[in-house]
Design an enzyme around this catalytic site. Structure first.
Site, PDB file in Angstrom:
ATOM      1  N   ASP A   1       2.868   4.531   5.022  1.00 16.54           N
ATOM      2  CA  ASP A   1       2.873   3.881   5.950  1.00 16.54           C
ATOM      3  C   ASP A   1       2.725   2.499   6.482  1.00 16.54           C
ATOM      4  OD1 ASP A   1       0.366   4.811   4.847  1.00 16.54           O
ATOM      5  OD2 ASP A   1      -1.080   5.595   6.395  1.00 16.54           O
ATOM      6  N   HIS A   2       2.552   1.667   5.101  1.00 17.87           N
ATOM      7  CA  HIS A   2       2.621   0.658   5.142  1.00 17.87           C
ATOM      8  C   HIS A   2       4.021   0.035   4.313  1.00 17.87           C
ATOM      9  CE1 HIS A   2      -1.938  -0.544   4.830  1.00 17.87           C
ATOM     10  NE2 HIS A   2      -1.636   1.370   4.868  1.00 17.87           N
TER      11      HIS A   2
ATOM     12  N   ASP B   1      -4.497  -5.371   0.886  1.00 19.15           N
ATOM     13  CA  ASP B   1      -4.793  -4.194   2.540  1.00 19.15           C
ATOM     14  C   ASP B   1      -5.939  -4.618   2.229  1.00 19.15           C
ATOM     15  OD1 ASP B   1      -5.076  -2.717   4.119  1.00 19.15           O
ATOM     16  OD2 ASP B   1      -4.777  -1.241   3.484  1.00 19.15           O
TER      17      ASP B   1
ATOM     18  N   ASN C   1      -7.277  -4.451   5.641  1.00 19.98           N
ATOM     19  CA  ASN C   1      -8.046  -3.806   6.840  1.00 19.98           C
ATOM     20  C   ASN C   1      -8.213  -4.489   8.507  1.00 19.98           C
ATOM     21  OD1 ASN C   1      -7.000  -0.403   6.798  1.00 19.98           O
ATOM     22  ND2 ASN C   1      -8.307  -0.134   4.914  1.00 19.98           N
TER      23      ASN C   1
ATOM     24  N   GLU D   1      -4.319   2.112  -3.211  1.00 19.11           N
ATOM     25  CA  GLU D   1      -3.999   3.412  -2.614  1.00 19.11           C
ATOM     26  C   GLU D   1      -3.110   3.698  -3.738  1.00 19.11           C
ATOM     27  OE1 GLU D   1      -5.479   5.456   0.955  1.00 19.11           O
ATOM     28  OE2 GLU D   1      -4.198   3.695   2.040  1.00 19.11           O
TER      29      GLU D   1
ATOM     30  N   ASN E   1       1.088  -1.156  -0.074  1.00 23.47           N
ATOM     31  CA  ASN E   1       0.129  -0.374   0.052  1.00 23.47           C
ATOM     32  C   ASN E   1       0.976   1.403  -0.299  1.00 23.47           C
ATOM     33  OD1 ASN E   1      -1.513   2.576   0.648  1.00 23.47           O
ATOM     34  ND2 ASN E   1      -3.232   1.284   2.113  1.00 23.47           N
TER      35      ASN E   1
ATOM     36  N   ASP F   1      -1.797  -6.279   5.846  1.00 22.07           N
ATOM     37  CA  ASP F   1      -1.433  -6.864   4.869  1.00 22.07           C
ATOM     38  C   ASP F   1      -0.783  -8.342   4.529  1.00 22.07           C
ATOM     39  OD1 ASP F   1      -1.831  -3.512   3.503  1.00 22.07           O
ATOM     40  OD2 ASP F   1      -0.525  -3.761   5.336  1.00 22.07           O
TER      41      ASP F   1
END
Length: 261
Positions: A251-252, A151, A153, A34, A7, A222
DNA sequence: ATGCCCCCGGTTCGGGGA
């Protein structure tokens, strides 16, 4: 054959991080989430220069997914089959390495779902049900190894976050999504990373806020989920955690699985 | 585990993320 999910939190904002990692890790296939841009704005030339074919399913500002492959990529599907979705969260293709075994790869970005309750939470649950139905169908006629990655989530278990009590009512950890994940695994899917390690603090995401990275306050959200034919070929997995420490990171971080053949 | 950060669009703030 190395297959990765990452991501990137905007491909345009984090392009040096992405190309640097592609050079270093050189995965055969990478699923990005993303990308946050339309197809025409995707930095195709920069990525093709590294030897990758690019298939994108972009969207302005939000979401957007892409598949990069060093090998021939065919039968590209954009959008989760059987689900009318205004958001770009699913792309799948079949990969045909020269002289190697083909792979069917789906790359996805599951809705976040917060706050609970809300329309977003309902949307996440409907999205997951449609994913379940699609994977269930695919598992009935396995013609090649299938990898469903991205991802999700979802933190599947208590050890996938630092403080499970604090996350109890969050859309990433509520009973409903963990229940989904158990049912999903029961279709015959193997969680690649968790099948190789039971270690705590095996994280793939660290929030930008509240010093989450220096405190190692991360999440494992993930995942690469493998059909039996794919799991039979699994050799090893890795999380490229060091990427989170570079300048201007997502951030991933990338997560990958290596397969025989 | 959110007041804190980061990205986007198109302003000087709101929506979204996890």
């Amino acid at each position: 054959m190395r297959i990765a999910t990452y991501n990137v939190n905007s491909i345009k904002a984090h392009l040096p991080a992405v190309t640097g990692w592609l050079r270093e890790r050189a995965p055969d296939v990478a699923g990005l989430q993303e990308i946050k841009c339309v197809d025409d704005a995707f930095p195709r030339l920069e990525i093709e220069a590294l030897g990758y074919r690019c298939e994108t399913f972009g969207q302005k500002t939000y979401n957007g997914v892409a598949l990069l492959s060093k090998h021939k990529m065919e039968d590209v599907t954009r959008g989760l089959p059987g689900f009318a979705d205004e958001q770009s969260r699913f792309i799948a293709a079949r990969i045909y390495p020269k002289g190697g075994a083909p792979f069917h790869i789906a790359n996805l970005y599951v809705p976040n779902g917060n706050p609970v309750p809300s329309e977003k939470w309902d949307y996440k649950q409907r999205w997951l049900e449609a994913l379940f139905a699609w994977v269930e169908g695919e598992m009935k006629s396995p013609d090649m190894p299938l990898v469903v990655m991205g991802d999700y989530n979802i933190m599947p278990e208590d050890i996938d976050c630092h403080d499970p009590k604090a996350w109890r009512d969050d859309a990433l950890f509520r009973n409903e999504v963990r229940q989904f994940f158990r049912r999903y695994r029961a279709l015959g899917l193997t969680d690649a990373v968790r099948s190789c390690t039971s270690a705590k603090e095996t994280y793939t995401f660290w929030d930008y806020q509240a010093g989450a990275w220096p405190k190692n306050n991360g999440l494992r959200i993930d995942h690469l989920m493998l059909s039996p034919l794919a799991a039979d070929r699994l050799v090893s997995t890795g999380i490229d955690k060091h990427v989170r420490g570079h300048d201007k990171p997502s951030d991933h971080v990338p997560v990958w699985a290596k397969f025989a053949g």
